[in-house]
Design an enzyme around this catalytic site. Structure first.
Site, PDB file in Angstrom:
ATOM      1  N   LYS A 154      31.170 -22.206 -47.427  1.00 44.84           N
ATOM      2  CA  LYS A 154      29.873 -22.441 -46.769  1.00 44.84           C
ATOM      3  C   LYS A 154      28.803 -22.411 -47.850  1.00 44.84           C
ATOM      4  O   LYS A 154      28.391 -21.344 -48.298  1.00 44.84           O
ATOM      5  CB  LYS A 154      29.635 -21.333 -45.739  1.00 44.84           C
ATOM      6  CG  LYS A 154      28.763 -21.713 -44.562  1.00 44.84           C
ATOM      7  CD  LYS A 154      27.385 -22.219 -44.885  1.00 44.84           C
ATOM      8  CE  LYS A 154      26.387 -21.117 -45.124  1.00 44.84           C
ATOM      9  NZ  LYS A 154      25.061 -21.632 -45.511  1.00 44.84           N
ATOM     10  N   GLY A 212      24.177  -9.599 -47.566  1.00 47.85           N
ATOM     11  CA  GLY A 212      25.473  -8.983 -47.881  1.00 47.85           C
ATOM     12  C   GLY A 212      25.714  -7.727 -47.056  1.00 47.85           C
ATOM     13  O   GLY A 212      26.834  -7.477 -46.572  1.00 47.85           O
ATOM     14  N   CYS A 263      21.359 -13.756 -60.793  1.00 48.33           N
ATOM     15  CA  CYS A 263      21.488 -12.335 -60.446  1.00 48.33           C
ATOM     16  C   CYS A 263      21.683 -11.474 -61.688  1.00 48.33           C
ATOM     17  O   CYS A 263      21.451 -10.280 -61.664  1.00 48.33           O
ATOM     18  CB  CYS A 263      22.610 -12.123 -59.441  1.00 48.33           C
ATOM     19  SG  CYS A 263      24.071 -13.077 -59.768  1.00 48.33           S
ATOM     20  N   GLU A 356      14.041  -7.397 -57.090  1.00 47.29           N
ATOM     21  CA  GLU A 356      14.587  -8.588 -57.733  1.00 47.29           C
ATOM     22  C   GLU A 356      13.658  -9.748 -57.376  1.00 47.29           C
ATOM     23  O   GLU A 356      13.585 -10.145 -56.208  1.00 47.29           O
ATOM     24  CB  GLU A 356      16.002  -8.873 -57.225  1.00 47.29           C
ATOM     25  CG  GLU A 356      16.595 -10.102 -57.872  1.00 47.29           C
ATOM     26  CD  GLU A 356      18.006 -10.412 -57.391  1.00 47.29           C
ATOM     27  OE1 GLU A 356      18.244 -10.406 -56.180  1.00 47.29           O
ATOM     28  OE2 GLU A 356      18.862 -10.674 -58.249  1.00 47.29           O
TER      29      GLU A 356
HETATM   30  P1  ADP Z   1      19.003 -16.026 -50.402  1.00 49.62           P
HETATM   31  O1  ADP Z   1      19.940 -16.012 -51.558  1.00 49.62           O
HETATM   32  O2  ADP Z   1      18.295 -17.308 -50.176  1.00 49.62           O
HETATM   33  O3  ADP Z   1      18.155 -14.810 -50.204  1.00 49.62           O
HETATM   34  P2  ADP Z   1      21.103 -15.346 -48.545  1.00 49.62           P
HETATM   35  O4  ADP Z   1      21.626 -14.229 -49.285  1.00 49.62           O
HETATM   36  O5  ADP Z   1      20.696 -15.096 -47.131  1.00 49.62           O
HETATM   37  O6  ADP Z   1      19.874 -16.046 -49.138  1.00 49.62           O
HETATM   38  O7  ADP Z   1      22.087 -16.573 -48.601  1.00 49.62           O
HETATM   39  C1  ADP Z   1      23.304 -16.680 -49.270  1.00 49.62           C
HETATM   40  C2  ADP Z   1      24.279 -17.417 -48.380  1.00 49.62           C
HETATM   41  O8  ADP Z   1      24.505 -16.647 -47.205  1.00 49.62           O
HETATM   42  C3  ADP Z   1      23.810 -18.785 -47.894  1.00 49.62           C
HETATM   43  O9  ADP Z   1      24.918 -19.667 -47.891  1.00 49.62           O
HETATM   44  C4  ADP Z   1      23.351 -18.489 -46.491  1.00 49.62           C
HETATM   45  O10 ADP Z   1      23.398 -19.607 -45.653  1.00 49.62           O
HETATM   46  C5  ADP Z   1      24.362 -17.449 -46.059  1.00 49.62           C
HETATM   47  N1  ADP Z   1      23.935 -16.611 -44.929  1.00 49.62           N
HETATM   48  C6  ADP Z   1      22.681 -16.275 -44.565  1.00 49.62           C
HETATM   49  N2  ADP Z   1      22.691 -15.485 -43.479  1.00 49.62           N
HETATM   50  C7  ADP Z   1      23.986 -15.294 -43.138  1.00 49.62           C
HETATM   51  C8  ADP Z   1      24.656 -14.548 -42.105  1.00 49.62           C
HETATM   52  N3  ADP Z   1      23.993 -13.839 -41.219  1.00 49.62           N
HETATM   53  N4  ADP Z   1      26.001 -14.570 -42.078  1.00 49.62           N
HETATM   54  C9  ADP Z   1      26.701 -15.268 -43.014  1.00 49.62           C
HETATM   55  N5  ADP Z   1      26.129 -15.978 -43.990  1.00 49.62           N
HETATM   56  C10 ADP Z   1      24.794 -16.008 -44.073  1.00 49.62           C
END
Ligand code: ADP
Length: 455
Positions: A154, A212, A263, A356
């Site tokens: 994904k 996470g 990161c 961060e």
């Molecule tokens: P960013 O790095 O923009 O702060 P995220 O950590 O939310 O964003 O995004 C990292 C990945 O996690 C992306 O592919 C995002 O679509 C996905 N993601 C965001 N929310 C969820 C969720 N609730 N469950 C699983 N995957 C998610």
């Protein structure tokens, strides 16, 4: 949302729209992956290895195409994007060696033969962020496939193009249909479904600590395995006895690479007080010298930020009255341009020191001695990487051992090599990617005892 609209971060033009998966489509993909995984795992190790080598060859033939896609979709400088595409090929090549080397153990026991097997987990979900779309994807899918799993990838909403192309290359290389699928879509739809679906037995997630944490909590309901690669606020520690010219010349690249959207960015520079002034004098021209501009230009070292939304977040850390020591340059006009920025906050708890920022913003703080440097470096909820600059190798080792981070470098800023393990302490994550053991993280260890009858 039925489709994702993709914007070129360098000029804000729409480059493509991509259909977004919904939950039923995600379920269907999971079912196909489950099917494909069974036959993949039944193939001989040599045949799986050969398939992965063909996949690596296909990526090799598409390095330039993948790099150009990343330039347009993510704004990465072309030189970096070429490196990233080559890295994906190398990661595949490296893990193509794994199917034939997934050794179990023979353990001495009474009354028989005891052996362990590393069995595939089954269907694995790899959820990636937008900062290094293809490299981070490969850290998940290559060892997972090598260990006999199917992978559902994904990609982040803003940057799915290279991942989609990699899935096509896998098919062209002869990987079975359904084994490696890319599911573009929203995190809270597709990502969430992967975490929630009982047939997805592991999630390898890279992204923000907030997401996470939510994924880990949700995965707990099914005792689903997770690997998490999350945020960082890494320290670059410069001791008075270091090669100060080199430390200053390289510091911008330790933090501004990929416009700081990394990161591992060394976003806190800690400098021994006795050389602080001199270091700042040396750092200023080094920051001014970072070539920020058109990502398509081979000489460019730093491109734009990935999106308008992310630009606003980064900019919020540098208000008009921010303690700016000096800044580099950035183009005017359309595009999400943000110049390299050096801040000298006086408060060690300022949010620029703690958070961060994930942009080209670095804070510089003085320290008194070795113990103070270690204390400051560890005063973070994160622990991903870090650098130590000193000519005293014993000190380099001592300080590296004392820092609560997964990846340290002495007199360099290197942190990611596919041959060595990568991951974080504390809220930077759980588990390790890359290195010789990565495929094991995508296996279950099975112990089998075979009774040997007495004659
Ligand atoms: P960013 O790095 O923009 O702060 P995220 O950590 O939310 O964003 O995004 C990292 C990945 O996690 C992306 O592919 C995002 O679509 C996905 N993601 C965001 N929310 C969820 C969720 N609730 N469950 C699983 N995957 C998610």
């Amino acid at each position: 949302m039925t489709e994702l609209t993709l914007i070129n971060p360098a000029d804000e033009t729409v480059i493509a729209t991509v259909p977004a998966f919904d939950a039923p489509q995600t379920d269907a993909a999971i079912a196909r992956a489950k099917q494909a995984q069974r036959s993949w795992a039944r193939l001989s190790p040599a045949d799986r290895a050969a398939a992965l080598r063909r996949f690596a060859d296909a990526v090799d033939g598409a390095v330039e195409e993948l790099a150009q896609l990343e330039v347009r979709n993510s704004g990465h400088p072309i030189a970096s994007a070429r490196w990233e595409a080559g890295h994906v090929r190398d990661v595949l090549e490296y893990y193509a060696g794994a199917p034939e080397r997934l050794f179990g153990r023979q353990i001495p026991v009474a009354g028989g033969l005891d052996v362990t097997f590393h069995e595939p987990i089954g269907v694995v979900g790899v959820i990636t962020p937008w900062n290094f779309p293809m490299t981070i994807a490969s850290w998940g899918f290559a060892p997972a496939l090598a260990a006999g799993n199917a992978v559902l990838l994904k990609p982040a909403e803003w940057t799915p193009l290279t991942s989609l192309r990699l899935a096509e290359l896998a098919l062209e290389a002869g990987l079975p249909e359904g084994l490696f699928q890319v599911l573009p879509g929203e995190g809270r739809v597709v990502g969430d479904r992967l975490v929630e679906h009982p047939d997805v037995r592991k999630i390898a997630f890279t992204g923000s600590t907030a997401t996470g944490t939510a994924i880990m909590a949700k995965a707990a309901a099914q005792v689903k395995q997770v690997t998490l690669e999350l945020g960082g606020k890494s320290a670059n520690i410069v001791f008075a006895d270091s090669d100060l010219e080199k430390a200053a010349a390289t510091a911008p690249y330790g933090v501004f690479d990929n416009a700081g959207q990394d990161c591992c960015a060394r976003s806190r520079i800690l400098v021994e007080r006795s050389v602080y002034e001199r270091f700042m004098e040396l750092l200023e021209p080094a920051v001014a010298g970072v070539r920020v501009g058109d990502p398509a230009d081979a000489g460019t070292e730093m491109g734009p930020l990935v999106s308008r939304q992310h630009f606003e977040k980064v900019a919020s850390y540098v208000p008009d009255d921010a303690p700016v020591a000096f800044r580099g340059t950035a183009p005017d006009g359309p595009g999400f341009w943000f110049p390299p920025t050096v801040l000298t906050p006086s408060d060690p708890n300022d949010r620029t020191v703690v958070d961060e920022i994930f942009g080209p913003v670095v804070v510089v703080l003085p320290f008194d001695d070795e113990a103070d440097a270690i204390r400051l470096a560890n005063a973070s909820r994160y622990g991903l990487s870090g650098s130590v600059w000193t000519r005293d190798l014993a000190r380099g080792i001592r300080v590296s051992r004392a820092i609560e981070s997964g990846n340290l470098s002495v007199n360099s800023h290197s942190s990611v090599r596919y041959t060595t393990p990568f991951g974080g302490y504390k809220q930077s994550g759980i588990g390790r990617e890359l290195g010789p053991d990565a495929p094991l993280a995508f296996t279950e260890t099975k112990n089998v005892f075979i009774a040997v009858e007495e004659n």
